[in-house]
Structure formats: structure tokens, C-alpha cells
Enzyme design. Structure first.
Site, PDB file in Angstrom:
ATOM      1  N   PRO A  68       0.839  -1.206   0.000  1.00  0.00           N
ATOM      2  CA  PRO A  68       0.000   0.000   0.000  1.00  0.00           C
ATOM      3  C   PRO A  68       0.868   1.247   0.000  1.00  0.00           C
ATOM      4  CG  PRO A  68       0.059  -0.985   2.191  1.00  0.00           C
ATOM      5  CD  PRO A  68       0.771  -1.931   1.272  1.00  0.00           C
ATOM      6  N   SER A  97      -3.943   1.518  -0.427  1.00  0.00           N
ATOM      7  CA  SER A  97      -3.809   2.380   0.745  1.00  0.00           C
ATOM      8  C   SER A  97      -5.106   3.138   1.009  1.00  0.00           C
ATOM      9  CB  SER A  97      -2.685   3.389   0.512  1.00  0.00           C
ATOM     10  OG  SER A  97      -2.679   4.388   1.522  1.00  0.00           O
ATOM     11  N   GLN A 119      -5.739  -1.538   2.891  1.00  0.00           N
ATOM     12  CA  GLN A 119      -4.981  -1.085   4.067  1.00  0.00           C
ATOM     13  C   GLN A 119      -5.707   0.078   4.726  1.00  0.00           C
ATOM     14  OE1 GLN A 119      -3.252   2.134   3.918  1.00  0.00           O
ATOM     15  NE2 GLN A 119      -2.688   1.986   6.081  1.00  0.00           N
ATOM     16  N   TYR A 121      -5.731   3.057   7.895  1.00  0.00           N
ATOM     17  CA  TYR A 121      -5.279   3.817   9.053  1.00  0.00           C
ATOM     18  C   TYR A 121      -6.497   4.119   9.924  1.00  0.00           C
ATOM     19  CZ  TYR A 121      -0.828   4.822   6.704  1.00  0.00           C
ATOM     20  OH  TYR A 121       0.385   4.726   6.078  1.00  0.00           O
ATOM     21  N   THR A 147      -2.853  -0.913   9.672  1.00  0.00           N
ATOM     22  CA  THR A 147      -1.518  -0.423   9.978  1.00  0.00           C
ATOM     23  C   THR A 147      -1.460   0.006  11.440  1.00  0.00           C
ATOM     24  OG1 THR A 147      -1.009   0.240   7.723  1.00  0.00           O
ATOM     25  CG2 THR A 147       0.191   1.361   9.466  1.00  0.00           C
ATOM     26  N   ARG A 156       9.922  13.345   9.273  1.00  0.00           N
ATOM     27  CA  ARG A 156      10.337  13.241   7.873  1.00  0.00           C
ATOM     28  C   ARG A 156      10.828  14.603   7.389  1.00  0.00           C
ATOM     29  NH1 ARG A 156       5.185   9.615   5.695  1.00  0.00           N
ATOM     30  NH2 ARG A 156       5.246   8.084   7.403  1.00  0.00           N
ATOM     31  N   LYS A 211      -0.233  -4.700  10.090  1.00  0.00           N
ATOM     32  CA  LYS A 211       0.975  -4.253   9.387  1.00  0.00           C
ATOM     33  C   LYS A 211       1.779  -3.313  10.275  1.00  0.00           C
ATOM     34  CE  LYS A 211       2.498  -1.912   5.144  1.00  0.00           C
ATOM     35  NZ  LYS A 211       3.254  -0.801   5.766  1.00  0.00           N
ATOM     36  N   SER A 233       7.241  -5.108   9.240  1.00  0.00           N
ATOM     37  CA  SER A 233       7.474  -3.875   8.482  1.00  0.00           C
ATOM     38  C   SER A 233       7.887  -2.752   9.407  1.00  0.00           C
ATOM     39  CB  SER A 233       6.181  -3.471   7.747  1.00  0.00           C
ATOM     40  OG  SER A 233       6.307  -2.197   7.139  1.00  0.00           O
ATOM     41  N   HIS A 235       7.617   0.310   8.040  1.00  0.00           N
ATOM     42  CA  HIS A 235       6.975   1.374   7.261  1.00  0.00           C
ATOM     43  C   HIS A 235       7.944   1.954   6.229  1.00  0.00           C
ATOM     44  CE1 HIS A 235       3.013   3.517   7.663  1.00  0.00           C
ATOM     45  NE2 HIS A 235       3.581   4.247   6.735  1.00  0.00           N
ATOM     46  N   GLY A 267       9.908  -3.956   2.900  1.00  0.00           N
ATOM     47  CA  GLY A 267      11.005  -3.077   3.242  1.00  0.00           C
ATOM     48  C   GLY A 267      12.301  -3.479   2.579  1.00  0.00           C
ATOM     49  N   GLY A 268      12.689  -2.762   1.529  1.00  0.00           N
ATOM     50  CA  GLY A 268      13.986  -2.949   0.908  1.00  0.00           C
ATOM     51  C   GLY A 268      14.093  -4.090  -0.076  1.00  0.00           C
ATOM     52  N   ARG A 290       8.404   0.975  -3.369  1.00  0.00           N
ATOM     53  CA  ARG A 290       8.991   2.058  -4.154  1.00  0.00           C
ATOM     54  C   ARG A 290       9.387   1.636  -5.563  1.00  0.00           C
ATOM     55  NH1 ARG A 290      11.031   3.083   1.079  1.00  0.00           N
ATOM     56  NH2 ARG A 290      10.625   5.187   1.861  1.00  0.00           N
TER      57      ARG A 290
END
Length: 337
Positions: A68, A97, A119, A121, A147, A156, A211, A233, A235, A267-268, A290
Site C-alpha cells: 500500500p 492504501s 490497508q 489507518y 496499519t 520526515r 501491518k 514492516s 513502514h 522493506g527494501g 517504491r
């Protein structure tokens, strides 16, 4: 300036590419997969290979899912619909998402009969979240991905520098009023606890996956809470910097609850051999974010599909070279730590 930053602009690029703090976890998410080495078997007949996995009791063609990701129309005008079309073509599970810039029914229409999860929130105005759950159920989403690692937004700094605004209407904000990420983060409910999981499970009427789990004791609580699965995860390195890389967190969680529920990790993950490592270490599937989004940004649905197909092809080749023709047979013997 990178070509993607030039394409998307500093605000959107910084939002999608960035992480929290000094972005240590963001970088380590990718680097950590390389710390695990593969140990192939030889002289195994790998003429026929089966990439399939099982999630929520259903067979899936392969274990690669689309993670998501919010605000996808800032990456490409096709947004979530285009990415859903790519997932459908590549037979990848698509996780939408709740910060989508395309309505849930429209994304469902693009997916057709393809696998889809939603997903969620949890916002301070819980009715907003519950209304999204109803939309998801009515639009044929199979599972609710709740999540749990976002009581507040992470620090950030890229977004703070660029002042990134969400300029497209959101499913939770259909009026389309431009909001900064900080304003959107302020909508999240920091009071969410384990006691609230049942409320959303009941409202969903579908399996619930949690998640954002990084600790074995939280994974054990997820089992006790009746979760159908968890996603290991951090995030994408976007919440708390210097947390464990996703793969490093996966191993102790598998030791604690492996087999007790479905385990996914994100992740990654950038290559098909990362996927093989994840399954060998005990995951049932992976989510990729990504890299698929960059494909979307560069080439719309076709670009995202190309990324997904390459990941699947790399995973297939990895199985052959590992001497493990069935993905379901991957285990820790294929990985050196």
C-alpha cells in the site's frame, strides 16, 4: 537532481523516496538483504518450477504483492488505477492504501477478479475509518490490512523542507482540499490499542492482517488477538529511524510465531533473490513498494507491470539456481546468516 526528481518534482519525489530522520533504516532495509547469503543445492531437476504460495488459505500464483502506497496520482496521473492494472496483468496481490487518490470502487473495477486487500489507518474520527471499511467490503476487497505503527507521523525532514501538499482528492477527504502531510498525520488516532482490534475486525467482516510488527512479543499478541496475518514492516523506514531492518526483524518473529498465522514482510526488497530469501527465512509472501512506484512514475501501468514481471522472473530464475523447484519448499537451509 535525479531523473525521477526532475520528473516528479522535489515535493512528490521527496515524499515517495524519503524516510524518517537521518534515513538510516531506509538505507539499511535494502542493505540488510545483502547480508544474507544464498546456499544453492546442485544436481536437482528444476525443469518445472512452481512459484506459488498460500495466503489466507488461497493459492496465489507467486508471493510478490504490491504494497500500500499513498497519493499515487502524485507519481503518475493514472495513479492507483494504473498500478492496479499492472498488478492484475502480473497476477500480483494488490494492497490499496486508505490514503488513495482513487476511489475504492474504481480501483476494484481496474482489478477485475484479481486479488485485493485494503490497508486502513485509524483516524481520530473513527467513523471515517469505519466508512472506508464498509466501502472496501462492498467493493470486494478480501482482507483488511490494519496499519499499527502510525500513532503519529514520523520525523520526515524531506517533507518539512519541501512543504509537500496533497493536491488530489482522497477517499477520506473527497472535497479535495489541499493538505500537507503533517495535517494528514494529525488525523491519525494515537489512542489505538490492542483492545480496539476486535472493533475493526467485526466491522470488516473479513480477515484482518496487522501491518507494522517488529517485535516477537507483539507478533504473539497478534496471534492472541485473532489476526489472520502480520506484515513485518518498519513502514519503509518512514516512521522511526534506527529501527531494525525488515529482514532482521523477520527472523525472530518467525521463531516466535512461525506457522501460527500468515507472515509477510516488506522493506527494501528490490530483486527476486530477496524474495527467495524472505520465503526461506519463513515469510509466506513479500510486499514491494517504491520500485513498483518508480515503474509507475516512468511508464504508467506498463512501467509498473514491467517491474513486477522482472521481479517474478528473477524469483523464478533464483528458484532454479537454488535447486529448489517449489517456492513452498524454501527453508532456512538455503540461506546463510
Amino acid at each position: 537532481m535525479s531523473d525521477l526528481e526532475d520528473l516528479l518534482g522535489p515535493g512528490a519525489f521527496g515524499y515517495f523516496a524519503g524516510g524518517a530522520g537521518d534515513e538510516i533504516t531506509l538505507r539499511d532495509n535494502t542493505a540488510a538483504w545483502s547480508r544474507y547469503r544464498l546456499a544453492p543445492r546442485v544436481l536437482v531437476d528444476v525443469t518445472e518450477r512452481d512459484l506459488g504460495t498460500t495466503l489466507l488459505g488461497r493459492h496465489r500464483t507467486h508471493p510478490i504483492a504490491v504494497a500500500p502506497m499513498a497519493y499515487q496520482r502524485h507519481a503518475h496521473t493514472g495513479g492507483e488505477r494504473a498500478l492496479a492494472e499492472a498488478a492484475r496483468a502480473a497476477e500480483a496481490l494488490f494492497v490499496l492504501s486508505s490514503q488513495t487518490t482513487t476511489s475504492l470502487p474504481e480501483v476494484a473495477d481496474a482489478l477485475g477478479e484479481s486479488d485485493r486487500w485494503f490497508q486502513l489507518y485509524v483516524f481520530k474520527d473513527r467513523q471515517v475509518s469505519l466508512d472506508l471499511v464498509v466501502q472496501a467490503r462492498e467493493s470486494g476487497y478480501e482482507a483488511l490490512v490494519l496499519t499499527v505503527d502510525f500513532p503519529v507521523g514520523g520525523w520526515r525532514e524531506r517533507d518539512r523542507r519541501t512543504g509537500f501538499h496533497v493536491t488530489y482528492p482522497l477517499a477520506l477527504n473527497p472535497s479535495g482540499t489541499a493538505l500537507t502531510t503533517r495535517q494528514l498525520h494529525d488525523m491519525h488516532d494515537p489512542s489505538l490499542t490492542w483492545d480496539d482490534i476486535g472493533e475493526f475486525a467485526a466491522a470488516a467482516g473479513m480477515p484482518v492482517i496487522l501491518k507494522g510488527i517488529l517485535r516477537p512479543d507483539d507478533a504473539e499478541r497478534a496471534v492472541d488477538a485473532g489476526a489472520a496475518g502480520i506484515i513485518v514492516s518498519n513502514h519503509g523506514g518512514r516512521q522511526l529511524d534506527t529501527t531494525a531492518a525488515a529482514v532482521d526483524a523477520l527472523v525472530p518473529i518467525v521463531d516466535a510465531v512461525g506457522g501460527g498465522l500468515d507472515l509477510l514482510v516488506d522493506g527494501g526488497i528490490t530483486r527476486g533473490w530477496d524474495v527467495a530469501k524472505a520465503l526461506a527465512l519463513g515469510a509466506d509472501a513479500v510486499l514491494v513498494g517504491r520500485h513498483v512506484l518508480w515503474g509507475l512514475a516512468r511508464g504508467g501501468a506498463e512501467g509498473a507491470e514491467a517491474v513486477l514481471r522482472q521481479l517474478v522472473a528473477e524469483f523464478d530464475t533464483t528458484l532454479a539456481l537454488l535447486g529448489c523447484p517449489r517456492a513452498a519448499d524454501l527453508d532456512a537451509s538455503y540461506v546463510l546468516r
